[in-house]
Scaffold this active site. Structure first.
Site, PDB file in Angstrom:
ATOM      1  N   LYS A  89      29.629  27.787  41.943  1.00 41.52           N
ATOM      2  CA  LYS A  89      28.349  28.507  41.884  1.00 41.52           C
ATOM      3  C   LYS A  89      27.491  28.119  40.685  1.00 41.52           C
ATOM      4  O   LYS A  89      26.270  28.161  40.749  1.00 41.52           O
ATOM      5  CB  LYS A  89      28.608  30.014  41.872  1.00 41.52           C
ATOM      6  CG  LYS A  89      29.064  30.537  43.226  1.00 41.52           C
ATOM      7  CD  LYS A  89      28.966  32.044  43.295  1.00 41.52           C
ATOM      8  CE  LYS A  89      29.202  32.541  44.709  1.00 41.52           C
ATOM      9  NZ  LYS A  89      30.622  32.462  45.119  1.00 41.52           N
ATOM     10  N   GLU A 111      21.124  38.888  43.185  1.00 38.70           N
ATOM     11  CA  GLU A 111      21.950  39.889  43.852  1.00 38.70           C
ATOM     12  C   GLU A 111      23.375  39.383  43.802  1.00 38.70           C
ATOM     13  O   GLU A 111      23.611  38.186  43.724  1.00 38.70           O
ATOM     14  CB  GLU A 111      21.507  40.060  45.307  1.00 38.70           C
ATOM     15  CG  GLU A 111      22.129  39.079  46.299  1.00 38.70           C
ATOM     16  CD  GLU A 111      21.710  37.628  46.106  1.00 38.70           C
ATOM     17  OE1 GLU A 111      20.600  37.382  45.594  1.00 38.70           O
ATOM     18  OE2 GLU A 111      22.504  36.730  46.458  1.00 38.70           O
ATOM     19  N   SER A 377      36.892  25.332  46.111  1.00 44.27           N
ATOM     20  CA  SER A 377      35.641  25.878  45.572  1.00 44.27           C
ATOM     21  C   SER A 377      35.810  26.696  44.300  1.00 44.27           C
ATOM     22  O   SER A 377      34.890  26.783  43.489  1.00 44.27           O
ATOM     23  CB  SER A 377      34.945  26.730  46.635  1.00 44.27           C
ATOM     24  OG  SER A 377      35.816  27.726  47.125  1.00 44.27           O
TER      25      SER A 377
HETATM   26  C1  LIG Z   1      31.027  32.569  46.421  1.00 42.09           C
HETATM   27  C2  LIG Z   1      32.197  31.715  46.713  1.00 42.09           C
HETATM   28  C3  LIG Z   1      32.357  31.075  47.959  1.00 42.09           C
HETATM   29  C4  LIG Z   1      31.435  31.302  49.122  1.00 42.09           C
HETATM   30  O1  LIG Z   1      30.117  30.906  48.928  1.00 42.09           O
HETATM   31  P1  LIG Z   1      29.508  29.619  49.646  1.00 42.09           P
HETATM   32  O2  LIG Z   1      28.051  29.741  49.385  1.00 42.09           O
HETATM   33  O3  LIG Z   1      29.858  29.684  51.090  1.00 42.09           O
HETATM   34  O4  LIG Z   1      30.105  28.438  49.010  1.00 42.09           O
HETATM   35  C5  LIG Z   1      33.441  30.236  48.135  1.00 42.09           C
HETATM   36  N1  LIG Z   1      34.339  30.031  47.152  1.00 42.09           N
HETATM   37  C6  LIG Z   1      34.230  30.633  45.943  1.00 42.09           C
HETATM   38  C7  LIG Z   1      35.266  30.368  44.911  1.00 42.09           C
HETATM   39  C8  LIG Z   1      33.160  31.492  45.675  1.00 42.09           C
HETATM   40  O5  LIG Z   1      33.067  32.084  44.490  1.00 42.09           O
END
Ligand SMILES: *Cc1c(COP(=O)(O)O)cnc(C)c1O
Length: 400
Positions: A89, A111, A377
């Site tokens: 993010k 948000e 992610s």
């Molecule tokens: C917020 C988040 C997501 C989901 O958000 P996307 O916009 O779909 O990428 C996925 N993995 C993690 C670790 C997150 O913090």
């Protein structure tokens, strides 16, 4: 096939900017300027420098040997979990804070649901010395105390959203209301590839650093830029959009998005938008969302807060309906099992969101030669309480 946004702000029939009159000038201004600003050498230089020295990029492309053995193919993990603040993010919030500065904005609103995007936004506002207000549902504030504390420590004001179910969609409504009241001095940092044009395209471009790095990193490892598969979990879709971005026109690369099916697709408690959803308008864009027959948004559910969203970004809606991206799903239980598996085999504790992508490895028939990149992610620190309950067998519901 055209997979990127067209000059009207659409991906096929999805996208656009369905916004109240009062926001028109603001969104139009951003729409006119964002590409020019992003192409400016000064902007690029500052963005790249911060990604390198502050975020810690490039994130490694790690050859996961034991996980590969387990699944009988060659698996690489793109380590977004190693970024500052623990997920992908921050790539987006760094880009957007620089954008806000170029647009002359003095105040940031955002948000947040679980608080991850709120923390990433509060972080870059502290970095730049800009006022930050984060809207968060009252229920979420109570559930996500550590992230609320982080935001406060970072100097952000966390404002409770008291309407509706007091969760993410209510926080989004409050943020939009704030923006309508402060259109001149305020920039709204949206946390995923959702919202009115140009947000989905702008956020995808900031996250596209993920696949830009994958290409040269895989070239170094394997002598080729293209894997056979790329897997990423999808909430709104920003980490997947970044992981797919530079591969969209490489039709040999199979792109797989993994949605959260919660307690099961047919259980009434899931966030499997592409299976259960239909076309509608949410947060200012036309896309696929979970709604009742009369157009009320259905409250989504997933054990993972980041995937607990009733829509998906318009580009993903287009990529999925056009067949470019295949969708798989993982339940709460499958994600928890996958998190334990990855931790045991590689010593990496994944975010629950990322664990959904790991779980999908079970559902694909790989050959020994297949090269798979899985976008990890985020890291699992924030999910430790859930993992502890799972290990202690506290909620039998997880073992589905
Ligand atoms: C917020 C988040 C997501 C989901 O958000 P996307 O916009 O779909 O990428 C996925 N993995 C993690 C670790 C997150 O913090």
């Amino acid at each position: 096939m055209q997979y990127q946004v067209d000059d009207r702000g659409f991906y096929g029939e999805y996208g656009g900017a369905y916004i109240p009159e009062m926001l028109y000038a603001n969104v139009e201004n951003l729409s006119k300027k964002y590409l020019e600003i992003m192409k400016d050498p000064g902007f690029k230089q500052e963005f790249d420098q911060l990604l390198k020295d502050y975020v810690g990029r490039p994130s490694p492309l790690y050859r996961a040997k034991r996980l590969s053995q387990h699944y009988g193919c060659k698996i690489y993990l793109k380590r977004e979990d190693l970024n500052h603040t623990g997920a992908h993010k921050i790539n987006n919030t760094i880009g957007q804070i620089l954008m806000a500065q170029r647009l002359g904005k003095k105040r940031i609103i955002a948000e947040t649901g679980a608080g991850q995007h709120g923390v990433a936004t509060a972080t870059v506002c502290a970095l730049m010395g800009i006022d930050c207000i984060v809207y968060m549902g009252k229920v979420d504030i109570a559930r996500q105390a550590p992230n609320v504390a982080r935001m406060r420590m970072l100097g952000a004001e966390v404002r409770p959203a008291l309407s509706g179910s007091q969760t993410l969609k209510d926080a989004t409504n409050e943020a939009i209301r704030d923006w309508i009241n402060n259109p001149h001095d305020t920039h709204y940092i949206i946390g995923s590839v959702v919202g009115p044009h140009p947000y989905p395209d702008m956020v995808a471009r900031f996250q596209s650093i993920i696949s830009e790095e994958m290409r040269w990193q895989l070239e170094e490892h394997e002598g080729r830029a293209c894997p056979d598969y790329i897997l990423a979990c999808v909430g709104g879709g920003s980490n997947a959009a970044g992981a797919f971005y530079h591969y969209l026109d490489e039709e040999s690369v199979r792109l797989v998005a993994i949605e959260a099916s919660g307690k099961g697709i047919d259980s009434g408690a899931s966030a499997a938008t592409s299976v259960l959803g239909s076309m509608g308008i949410i947060h200012g864009s036309k896309t696929m969302l979970m709604q009742t027959e009369d157009g009320q948004i259905i409250e989504p559910y997933s054990i993972s807060a980041g995937l607990d969203y009733p829509g998906i970004g318009p580009q993903h809606a287009h990529l999925i309906t056009s067949g470019r991206v295949q969708v798989l799903d993982a339940t709460d239980g499958e994600a928890l099992t996958a998190a334990m598996l990855l931790t045991g085999l590689e010593g990496i504790i994944p975010a629950l969101e990322s664990a959904h992508a790991i779980a999908a490895l079970e559902k694909i028939n790989f050959t020994e030669e297949d090269i798979v990149i899985l976008n990890l992610s985020g890291r699992g620190d924030k999910d430790l309480a859930t993992y502890i309950n799972y290990m202690d067998g506290i909620d039998e519901d997880f073992r589905n």
